[in-house]
Design an enzyme around this catalytic site. Structure first.
Site, PDB file in Angstrom:
ATOM      1  N   TRP B  53       0.074  62.646  -4.153  1.00 20.62           N
ATOM      2  CA  TRP B  53       0.335  62.301  -2.537  1.00 20.62           C
ATOM      3  C   TRP B  53       1.095  61.357  -1.893  1.00 20.62           C
ATOM      4  CZ3 TRP B  53      -1.148  57.862   0.070  1.00 20.62           C
ATOM      5  CH2 TRP B  53      -0.830  56.905  -0.320  1.00 20.62           C
ATOM      6  N   GLU B  63       0.890  65.143   6.101  1.00 20.32           N
ATOM      7  CA  GLU B  63       0.399  63.658   6.848  1.00 20.32           C
ATOM      8  C   GLU B  63       1.831  63.810   7.954  1.00 20.32           C
ATOM      9  OE1 GLU B  63      -1.339  60.684   5.631  1.00 20.32           O
ATOM     10  OE2 GLU B  63      -2.003  61.692   4.204  1.00 20.32           O
ATOM     11  N   SER B 150      -2.906  48.413  -4.561  1.00 16.69           N
ATOM     12  CA  SER B 150      -3.596  50.470  -4.868  1.00 16.69           C
ATOM     13  C   SER B 150      -3.456  51.517  -5.471  1.00 16.69           C
ATOM     14  CB  SER B 150      -4.606  50.388  -3.868  1.00 16.69           C
ATOM     15  OG  SER B 150      -3.831  50.429  -2.361  1.00 16.69           O
ATOM     16  N   HIS B 155       5.277  49.789  -0.868  1.00 24.51           N
ATOM     17  CA  HIS B 155       5.108  50.247   0.200  1.00 24.51           C
ATOM     18  C   HIS B 155       4.139  48.666   1.348  1.00 24.51           C
ATOM     19  CE1 HIS B 155       1.106  50.032  -2.088  1.00 24.51           C
ATOM     20  NE2 HIS B 155       0.550  49.671  -1.600  1.00 24.51           N
ATOM     21  N   VAL B 156       4.307  48.715   2.417  1.00 25.48           N
ATOM     22  CA  VAL B 156       4.546  46.752   2.934  1.00 25.48           C
ATOM     23  C   VAL B 156       3.219  47.292   3.966  1.00 25.48           C
ATOM     24  CG1 VAL B 156       5.205  45.253   4.457  1.00 25.48           C
ATOM     25  CG2 VAL B 156       6.465  46.677   2.331  1.00 25.48           C
ATOM     26  N   HIS B 157       2.279  46.828   4.286  1.00 23.22           N
ATOM     27  CA  HIS B 157       1.048  46.853   4.807  1.00 23.22           C
ATOM     28  C   HIS B 157       1.619  46.568   6.543  1.00 23.22           C
ATOM     29  CE1 HIS B 157      -2.090  47.721   1.792  1.00 23.22           C
ATOM     30  NE2 HIS B 157      -0.428  47.096   1.333  1.00 23.22           N
TER      31      HIS B 157
END
Lengths: 215, 215
Positions: B53, B63, B150, B155-157
């Site tokens: 995904w 997306e 997760s 990936h970075v928030h």
């Protein structure tokens, strides 16, 4: 039940209380070691924040009956007692504070490898005391320091991992195990490291940073 | 209004959803570099978690209309898009995710100083894009990685400082500025460092740690 709602009633409430609970814009500060010496330390000293209430606890003039554990050693000792946010009626929001006997350690910034015996002692005996007194094992505890702290006398927070305690966010909390590892790797880590934290938009320290052109 | 209550409705809900929202005991793991290689990495590989995904997003198969910014560089580039937890109707809970184009960086543990150009690029261009698109300045953003994440694709928030986002606690979040400083100080920092995190009591990775006698 997860539907339970916990409330805090403060009466009478001063302007300071109202301010604390009003939603307030937070801003990020990236404090270098240099910023600490030129901006933060002069601010702390100018405010002459009183920690007399802490000394009263350490000298048993106040809250002596609330003490869960004490190591009286003047160099590595501390007093462990429940935080006032915890009503002690259940374990899910367990919250204790270890206050060191040594004075003049204002915060994380003052720590060097000289303080490793103190920090390791707090970690070990704090966890043992909580296991003994409350039956909660170390693997269920979040043990951390705040930077900035709410008062400038070194203290360590012990909270239940299952409790989303206020101030345990990445922008304020520093795990004690990480602090110990950082000092093992570099004795001057906390004098030199840039530390990121947030301040309320109306915090006087933030105004100092603004005056210094640092945010 | 502070009295507003936000709810999430999940229908139909699977057992996995129910489990996620049930209150669950959390336990602390102190993962050494050795533990990662002997316990965590084999666990991740045995699960063969699919990140198809993520690849679909990177390849514009899904997306694509939600992408806020993209740097297409295969080494230092990333895609920035709103997290699904953010409805984009207001800024107080702003939440975006930067997903790197490079594959095979599973998590923090794989990062070395070779990735500094990638990390600095995400920090700089992520903040600039959020300023441009939403008018929110960098000093109001919390920028961090999760460990454990997760999903195992780096990936970075990016979340608003005013929003007490889930997973921004000290036991899971690692500020991007700290990650960059750690790698500047030690290229192998994340291969060697003991990292503390929590797992749910029923997490399969926790069972592996138990089997290995590590908690």
């Amino acid at each position: 039940s997860i539907l339970e709602i916990k409330t805090t009633v403060i009466c009478p409430a001063t302007q300071k209380h109202v301010k604390k609970y009003l939603s307030q814009e937070m801003l990020l500060v990236e404090e270098t070691g240099e910023d600490y010496l030129s901006t933060t330390l002069p601010y702390i000293e100018s405010q002459s924040f009183s920690v007399q209430w802490v000394y009263n606890i350490l000298e048993k003039k106040a809250e002596a009956d609330r003490i869960v554990f004490e190591d009286p050693d003047p160099d590595t000792g501390f007093v462990l007692l429940p935080d006032f946010k915890w009503d002690q009626k259940q374990l899910y929001d367990l919250y204790l504070i270890a206050i060191v006997h040594r004075r003049n350690i204002k915060s994380l910034r003052d720590l060097t490898s000289d303080h490793l015996p103190l920090l390791r002692n707090i970690s070990k005996k704090g966890k043992e005391s909580i296991q003994k007194q409350y039956g909660m094992s170390a693997c269920k505890l979040r043990v951390y320091l705040h930077y900035q702290p709410s008062y400038y006398h070194l203290h360590v927070h012990f909270t239940s991992l299952n409790y989303d305690a206020p101030g345990c966010g990445v922008e304020r909390a520093h795990l004690l195990t990480d602090v110990i590892m950082n000092l093992e790797a570099d004795p001057q880590y906390y004098q030199n490291r840039t530390i990121t934290y947030t301040l309320r938009a109306d915090d006087n320290l933030l105004l100092r940073f603004r005056e210094a052109g640092r945010c």
